[in-house]
Design a protein around this motif. Sequence first.
Motif, mmCIF file in Angstrom:
data_model
loop_
_atom_site.group_PDB
_atom_site.id
_atom_site.type_symbol
_atom_site.label_atom_id
_atom_site.label_comp_id
_atom_site.label_asym_id
_atom_site.label_seq_id
_atom_site.Cartn_x
_atom_site.Cartn_y
_atom_site.Cartn_z
ATOM 1 N N PHE A 38 -4.253 -5.235 6.253
ATOM 2 C CA PHE A 38 -5.453 -6.268 6.370
ATOM 3 C C PHE A 38 -6.523 -5.581 5.677
ATOM 4 N N ARG A 39 -6.698 -4.295 5.222
ATOM 5 C CA ARG A 39 -7.842 -3.681 4.726
ATOM 6 C C ARG A 39 -7.512 -2.991 3.700
ATOM 7 N N PHE A 40 -8.361 -2.806 2.790
ATOM 8 C CA PHE A 40 -8.243 -1.844 1.331
ATOM 9 C C PHE A 40 -8.647 -0.461 1.749
ATOM 10 N N TYR A 41 -7.953 0.363 1.674
ATOM 11 C CA TYR A 41 -8.102 1.919 1.787
ATOM 12 C C TYR A 41 -7.997 2.481 0.403
ATOM 13 N N PRO A 42 -9.204 3.424 -0.079
ATOM 14 C CA PRO A 42 -8.764 3.907 -1.354
ATOM 15 C C PRO A 42 -8.112 5.245 -1.067
ATOM 16 N N GLU A 43 -7.470 5.779 -2.046
ATOM 17 C CA GLU A 43 -6.860 7.147 -1.851
ATOM 18 C C GLU A 43 -7.453 8.269 -1.396
ATOM 19 N N THR A 44 -8.847 8.132 -1.822
ATOM 20 C CA THR A 44 -9.698 9.214 -1.103
ATOM 21 C C THR A 44 -9.946 9.425 0.177
ATOM 22 N N ARG A 45 -9.589 8.190 0.810
ATOM 23 C CA ARG A 45 -9.718 8.296 2.363
ATOM 24 C C ARG A 45 -8.799 9.018 2.833
ATOM 25 N N PHE A 46 -7.843 9.247 2.419
ATOM 26 C CA PHE A 46 -6.680 10.077 2.752
ATOM 27 C C PHE A 46 -6.855 11.443 2.115
ATOM 28 N N GLY A 47 -7.770 11.873 1.306
ATOM 29 C CA GLY A 47 -7.943 13.212 0.752
ATOM 30 C C GLY A 47 -7.134 13.282 -0.592
ATOM 31 N N GLY A 48 -6.897 12.106 -1.239
ATOM 32 C CA GLY A 48 -6.695 12.032 -2.594
ATOM 33 C C GLY A 48 -7.710 12.118 -3.474
ATOM 34 N N ASP A 49 -7.481 11.929 -4.981
ATOM 35 C CA ASP A 49 -8.216 11.988 -6.001
ATOM 36 C C ASP A 49 -8.762 10.660 -6.610
ATOM 37 N N PHE A 50 -8.126 9.735 -6.364
ATOM 38 C CA PHE A 50 -8.462 8.298 -6.933
ATOM 39 C C PHE A 50 -9.054 7.473 -5.925
ATOM 40 N N LYS A 51 -10.030 6.555 -6.550
ATOM 41 C CA LYS A 51 -10.686 5.676 -5.676
ATOM 42 C C LYS A 51 -9.920 4.174 -5.783
ATOM 43 N N THR A 52 -8.927 4.322 -6.335
ATOM 44 C CA THR A 52 -8.060 2.896 -6.247
ATOM 45 C C THR A 52 -7.365 2.701 -5.007
ATOM 46 N N GLU A 53 -6.823 1.777 -4.784
ATOM 47 C CA GLU A 53 -5.920 1.461 -3.423
ATOM 48 C C GLU A 53 -4.861 2.572 -3.204
ATOM 49 N N ALA A 54 -4.851 3.146 -1.981
ATOM 50 C CA ALA A 54 -3.569 4.242 -1.866
ATOM 51 C C ALA A 54 -2.206 3.591 -2.091
ATOM 52 N N ALA A 55 -1.626 4.442 -2.823
ATOM 53 C CA ALA A 55 -0.113 4.049 -3.092
ATOM 54 C C ALA A 55 0.706 4.523 -2.035
ATOM 55 N N TYR A 56 0.923 3.818 -0.776
ATOM 56 C CA TYR A 56 1.488 4.623 0.072
ATOM 57 C C TYR A 56 2.920 4.976 0.277
ATOM 58 N N LYS A 57 3.612 4.294 -1.055
ATOM 59 C CA LYS A 57 5.168 4.882 -1.036
ATOM 60 C C LYS A 57 5.060 6.250 -1.923
ATOM 61 N N GLU A 58 4.179 6.469 -2.530
ATOM 62 C CA GLU A 58 4.213 7.690 -3.417
ATOM 63 C C GLU A 58 4.405 8.979 -2.389
ATOM 64 N N ILE A 59 5.109 9.939 -2.694
ATOM 65 C CA ILE A 59 5.179 11.100 -2.168
ATOM 66 C C ILE A 59 3.933 11.901 -1.809
ATOM 67 N N GLU A 60 3.186 11.885 -2.629
ATOM 68 C CA GLU A 60 1.836 12.659 -2.487
ATOM 69 C C GLU A 60 0.850 12.101 -1.491
ATOM 70 N N VAL A 61 0.908 10.822 -1.491
ATOM 71 C CA VAL A 61 -0.079 9.853 -0.543
ATOM 72 C C VAL A 61 0.654 10.060 0.992
ATOM 73 N N GLU A 62 2.282 10.060 1.165
ATOM 74 C CA GLU A 62 2.663 10.266 2.110
ATOM 75 C C GLU A 62 2.529 11.522 2.853
ATOM 76 N N CYS A 63 2.588 12.567 1.889
ATOM 77 C CA CYS A 63 2.179 13.918 2.490
ATOM 78 C C CYS A 63 0.739 14.187 2.966
ATOM 79 N N LEU A 64 -0.215 13.536 2.209
ATOM 80 C CA LEU A 64 -1.733 13.840 2.638
ATOM 81 C C LEU A 64 -1.680 13.071 3.906
ATOM 82 N N ILE A 65 -1.117 11.840 4.352
ATOM 83 C CA ILE A 65 -1.470 11.380 5.552
ATOM 84 C C ILE A 65 -0.991 12.080 6.614
#
Length: 368
Positions: free
Chosen positions: A59-86
Amino acid sequence: MLGTPISKRRWRNFRANKRALWSLIIFSVLFTLSLFAEFIANDKPIFVSYRGDVHIPIFRFYPETRFGGDFKTEAAYKEIEVECLILSGGLIECLEQPDYIVEAIKVGKFEDLDFYRGWIVWPLIPYSFDTSVDTPGAAPLPPSKSNILGTDDVKRDVLARVIYGFRISIMFTLLVTIASSLLGVFAGAVQGYFGGKTDLFFQRFIEIWGAVPSLYVIIILFAILGRSFWLLVLLTVLFGWMGLVGVVRAEFLRARNLEYVTAAKALGVSNFIIMFRHMLPNAMVATLTLMPFIVTGTIATLASLDFLGFGLPASAPSLGELTLQAKQNLQAPWLGFTAFFTFAIMLALLVFIFEGVRDAFDPRKTFK
């Protein structure tokens, strides 16, 4: 109103019709599930817990930076890097060796990692209606463990599109059926009750309006205004409200001179109350007889327009568009079977339900 003896008798008669009752139950379950399609089929998680905070990405837009990433685009939740950060609470090492850390988290080796553990809840189907399936092979892909009904010719999950398409078809049908029925019943009641010049004027107008080529009008307006769901609903109602006029008009013409109507007029009861409180219930059986045809006709209209490319926007999930893909991809029979059984089950359930409603309103029928 629901506690009146007549209402109780109607409900009792409907329940006695087992086919209609079970059809209502099955249809209600399917439609309710489709209302929560975003929780069933989505390429985004339902819930994400990150450092103690729960997020709802569907329901909401969360950039990758919200989870400790480097990009301000929407988090790609299926990528292993984003999953690891979460999962690790933003451990910076996830950007360098995410596979190792994710595996360590899953097997419970937490002692050598400094993090606040998070979690991710995915839908049952990890694809939305417009998600491209990342599976090798030429599209359309056959049914598999990850895609139960296969994919279409652009590698979108068919089951996800059926769930979303079912919801749109039913919502469209309900809106059009309710609006067109109200207009048709009102027009037919006015014609039959007042008769004379009012009836003559309405009949000539219906004859002229019914001769307008609705498909051409829809194509022209879509070319000017663009395709949209609400515009299609409006146009379908404008050209579909005449279905009930004839039968309602006939019932009101028959009943306008009956004794109870004459007595109500003599007592000073208003025309509106006479028409819709006293006369309309007697015309409901004949009216509801046509309801299954209106419902199925509305679904067929939407599917036909989508099949021809003049229905819902191209990005919308559509059962008619799935039928078109089945025609264009004869080497993928699962598309045709899916479209056929979806329409067959949906139409059969609706017809059985409205048959039960019609019999429930018929005072001559009593079920035990």
